[in-house]
Design a protein around this motif. Structure first.
Motif, mmCIF file in Angstrom:
data_model
loop_
_atom_site.group_PDB
_atom_site.id
_atom_site.type_symbol
_atom_site.label_atom_id
_atom_site.label_comp_id
_atom_site.label_asym_id
_atom_site.label_seq_id
_atom_site.Cartn_x
_atom_site.Cartn_y
_atom_site.Cartn_z
ATOM 1 N N ARG A 1 -6.050 -10.989 2.932
ATOM 2 C CA ARG A 1 -7.059 -11.825 3.584
ATOM 3 C C ARG A 1 -8.441 -11.579 2.977
ATOM 4 O O ARG A 1 -9.224 -12.518 2.788
ATOM 5 C CB ARG A 1 -7.064 -11.560 5.087
ATOM 6 C CG ARG A 1 -5.828 -12.120 5.797
ATOM 7 C CD ARG A 1 -5.940 -11.981 7.293
ATOM 8 N NE ARG A 1 -5.697 -10.616 7.736
ATOM 9 C CZ ARG A 1 -4.499 -10.154 8.066
ATOM 10 N NH1 ARG A 1 -3.438 -10.940 7.973
ATOM 11 N NH2 ARG A 1 -4.347 -8.912 8.474
ATOM 12 N N SER A 2 -8.736 -10.332 2.641
ATOM 13 C CA SER A 2 -10.024 -10.007 2.030
ATOM 14 C C SER A 2 -10.123 -10.577 0.621
ATOM 15 O O SER A 2 -11.177 -11.074 0.207
ATOM 16 C CB SER A 2 -10.207 -8.485 1.998
ATOM 17 O OG SER A 2 -11.397 -8.123 1.340
ATOM 18 N N LYS B 1 1.575 -4.168 6.189
ATOM 19 C CA LYS B 1 0.518 -4.661 7.066
ATOM 20 C C LYS B 1 -0.863 -4.391 6.472
ATOM 21 O O LYS B 1 -1.761 -5.232 6.557
ATOM 22 C CB LYS B 1 0.645 -4.015 8.448
ATOM 23 C CG LYS B 1 1.894 -4.454 9.210
ATOM 24 C CD LYS B 1 2.027 -3.717 10.532
ATOM 25 C CE LYS B 1 3.296 -4.125 11.262
ATOM 26 N NZ LYS B 1 3.482 -3.363 12.524
ATOM 27 N N LEU B 2 -1.044 -3.209 5.856
ATOM 28 C CA LEU B 2 -2.315 -2.887 5.208
ATOM 29 C C LEU B 2 -2.573 -3.824 4.040
ATOM 30 O O LEU B 2 -3.705 -4.259 3.804
ATOM 31 C CB LEU B 2 -2.315 -1.427 4.737
ATOM 32 C CG LEU B 2 -2.313 -0.372 5.831
ATOM 33 C CD1 LEU B 2 -2.147 1.019 5.230
ATOM 34 C CD2 LEU B 2 -3.602 -0.438 6.659
ATOM 35 N N THR B 3 -1.502 -4.151 3.296
ATOM 36 C CA THR B 3 -1.647 -5.066 2.168
ATOM 37 C C THR B 3 -1.972 -6.469 2.661
ATOM 38 O O THR B 3 -2.720 -7.207 1.999
ATOM 39 C CB THR B 3 -0.369 -5.086 1.318
ATOM 40 O OG1 THR B 3 -0.034 -3.751 0.947
ATOM 41 C CG2 THR B 3 -0.562 -5.913 0.049
ATOM 42 N N ALA B 4 -1.426 -6.852 3.802
ATOM 43 C CA ALA B 4 -1.762 -8.157 4.378
ATOM 44 C C ALA B 4 -3.257 -8.252 4.672
ATOM 45 O O ALA B 4 -3.871 -9.312 4.493
ATOM 46 C CB ALA B 4 -0.946 -8.391 5.651
ATOM 47 N N GLU B 5 -3.865 -7.145 5.075
ATOM 48 C CA GLU B 5 -5.309 -7.124 5.296
ATOM 49 C C GLU B 5 -6.057 -7.303 3.983
ATOM 50 O O GLU B 5 -7.070 -8.007 3.907
ATOM 51 C CB GLU B 5 -5.709 -5.814 5.973
ATOM 52 C CG GLU B 5 -5.144 -5.641 7.373
ATOM 53 C CD GLU B 5 -5.446 -4.269 7.949
ATOM 54 O OE1 GLU B 5 -6.178 -3.493 7.290
ATOM 55 O OE2 GLU B 5 -4.964 -3.975 9.061
ATOM 56 N N ARG B 6 -5.563 -6.665 2.900
ATOM 57 C CA ARG B 6 -6.184 -6.823 1.585
ATOM 58 C C ARG B 6 -6.056 -8.267 1.121
ATOM 59 O O ARG B 6 -6.939 -8.808 0.459
ATOM 60 C CB ARG B 6 -5.529 -5.903 0.553
ATOM 61 C CG ARG B 6 -5.503 -4.433 0.877
ATOM 62 C CD ARG B 6 -6.843 -3.900 1.326
ATOM 63 N NE ARG B 6 -7.930 -4.226 0.406
ATOM 64 C CZ ARG B 6 -9.203 -4.167 0.743
ATOM 65 N NH1 ARG B 6 -9.559 -3.825 1.969
ATOM 66 N NH2 ARG B 6 -10.139 -4.460 -0.139
ATOM 67 N N ASP C 1 -7.000 -4.862 -5.158
ATOM 68 C CA ASP C 1 -7.921 -5.997 -5.116
ATOM 69 C C ASP C 1 -8.132 -6.588 -6.504
ATOM 70 O O ASP C 1 -8.300 -7.796 -6.661
ATOM 71 C CB ASP C 1 -9.256 -5.572 -4.521
ATOM 72 C CG ASP C 1 -9.219 -5.461 -3.000
ATOM 73 O OD1 ASP C 1 -8.166 -5.764 -2.419
ATOM 74 O OD2 ASP C 1 -10.240 -5.071 -2.401
ATOM 75 N N ASP D 1 0.809 -1.212 0.000
ATOM 76 C CA ASP D 1 0.000 0.000 0.000
ATOM 77 C C ASP D 1 0.844 1.265 0.000
ATOM 78 O O ASP D 1 0.372 2.346 -0.335
ATOM 79 C CB ASP D 1 -0.933 0.003 1.219
ATOM 80 C CG ASP D 1 -2.097 0.966 1.047
ATOM 81 O OD1 ASP D 1 -2.821 0.844 0.060
ATOM 82 O OD2 ASP D 1 -2.263 1.850 1.918
ATOM 83 N N ALA E 1 3.465 -9.319 12.012
ATOM 84 C CA ALA E 1 2.348 -8.947 11.147
ATOM 85 C C ALA E 1 1.616 -10.170 10.610
ATOM 86 O O ALA E 1 0.437 -10.093 10.272
ATOM 87 C CB ALA E 1 2.853 -8.096 9.985
#
Length: 311
Positions: free
Chosen positions: A189-190, A182-187, A158, A25, A226
């Motif tokens: 999972r989504s 870390k923000l990309t790791a959230e993406r 995405d 990100d 993370a």
């Protein structure tokens, strides 16, 4: 065929198991540089590689030297159209090096974010399958496809993750790069909600000092935290050299191409003796090229191991 229909009719082919998205990100962590140099190293080894530039800044065109080239640099127009209507528009790739093809990005991709956002209102997360559907017909033509995703645009990230089998997250050792990771790791999972086959290939440390082992250990600990205690750090790192980076982008050449030129230039004392201008390539060129060569080999090894495990 609309994207609603794609949700039920799109089939992920086996050839799409070689699609890798580069994502973080945060900008300035080396996504484009890693994409182009890794692609160049693998293509030079004889593999057929496709680079898809999903960034409206089109920095891939600078690294590969085709910005403004007629017949190639369409500023992302045909990529946009292929994502908008994959049933009507076929992606066209351009060979810019032996074994290395590109689908250019550029300013026309600015319209992608509102397009996908609008489609999501009617079709939900199926709207993110547009790039996957556009790549599916030509994926079998290549041994590897690398997607360069833009920073700070979760819609286009995405879109890339919905098409990819693997994700690589570049980071720098600074706080910004790690937060972006870390923000990309959230993406990540989504994205697995619509693309369950998506896997994390690894995290690569970019623009670091090769001997900074204490810093490398700190970054590995941050990455491990993370990802829930398991570190996906790749063993390969890309060392910092501002001179090599500037020379490469200015010339539209990759690190291994500069390495070849550097090897051919006369020694400093020979140039002075003969009254010629000394070579301008940095002594670090060969080392940076070796880093990308090691990373390319590690990426191929991991993919081969994973494919062997599934066989």
């Amino acid at each position: 065929m609309t994207l609603t229909a794609l949700d039920s009719q799109f089939t992920r082919t086996a050839a799409m198991d070689r699609i890798v998205a580069m994502a973080n990100d945060k900008g300035g962590v080396g996504k484009t540089t890693i994409v182009t140099n890794t692609a160049g190293q693998i293509a030079a080894a004889g593999y057929k590689v496709l680079v898809v530039d999903l960034n409206r800044q089109a920095n891939v065109s600078d690294d590969l030297g085709y910005r403004g080239r007629p017949g190639v640099d369409d500023q992302g127009e045909q990529l946009y159209e292929a994502i908008r209507r994959p049933d009507k528009n076929t992606l066209v790739a351009h060979e810019v090096r032996p074994n290395l093809w590109v689908v250019p990005g550029g300013r026309e991709l600015a319209a992608l974010t509102p397009l996908i956002t609008m489609n999501m209102q009617q079709q939900g997360r199926a709207a993110y399958l547009g790039l996957a559907a556009a790549l599916a017909p030509l994926a079998a033509d290549y041994d590897l496809i690398l997607i360069d995703s833009p920073p700070e645009n979760i819609v286009l990230v995405d879109l890339a993750l919905a098409a990819a089998r693997w994700i690589i997250m570049p980071t720098r050792s600074d706080t910004g790069g790690l937060i972006g990771m870390k923000l990309t790791a959230e993406r990540f999972r989504s994205a697995r909600e619509i693309n369950p086959s998506l896997g994390l290939l690894g995290v690569v440390l970019f623009a670091t000092l090769s001997g900074a082992r204490a810093i490398h250990a700190e970054v590995q600990a941050d990455v491990s935290a993370a990802f829930g205690g398991q570190s996906p750090m790749l063993s390969s790192t890309i060392r910092y050299s501002e001179r090599v980076a500037r020379d490469a982008r200015r010339a539209g050449k990759l690190a291994h191409e500069l390495e070849i030129e550097a090897a051919a230039q006369p020694a400093f004392w020979e140039a002075l003796r003969d009254g010629r201008k000394p070579g301008r390539h940095s002594a670090a060129t060969a080392s940076v090229s070796a880093d990308f060569r090691a990373l390319a080999a590690e990426v191929l090894d991991i993919i081969a191991v994973q494919e062997g495990a599934r066989a």
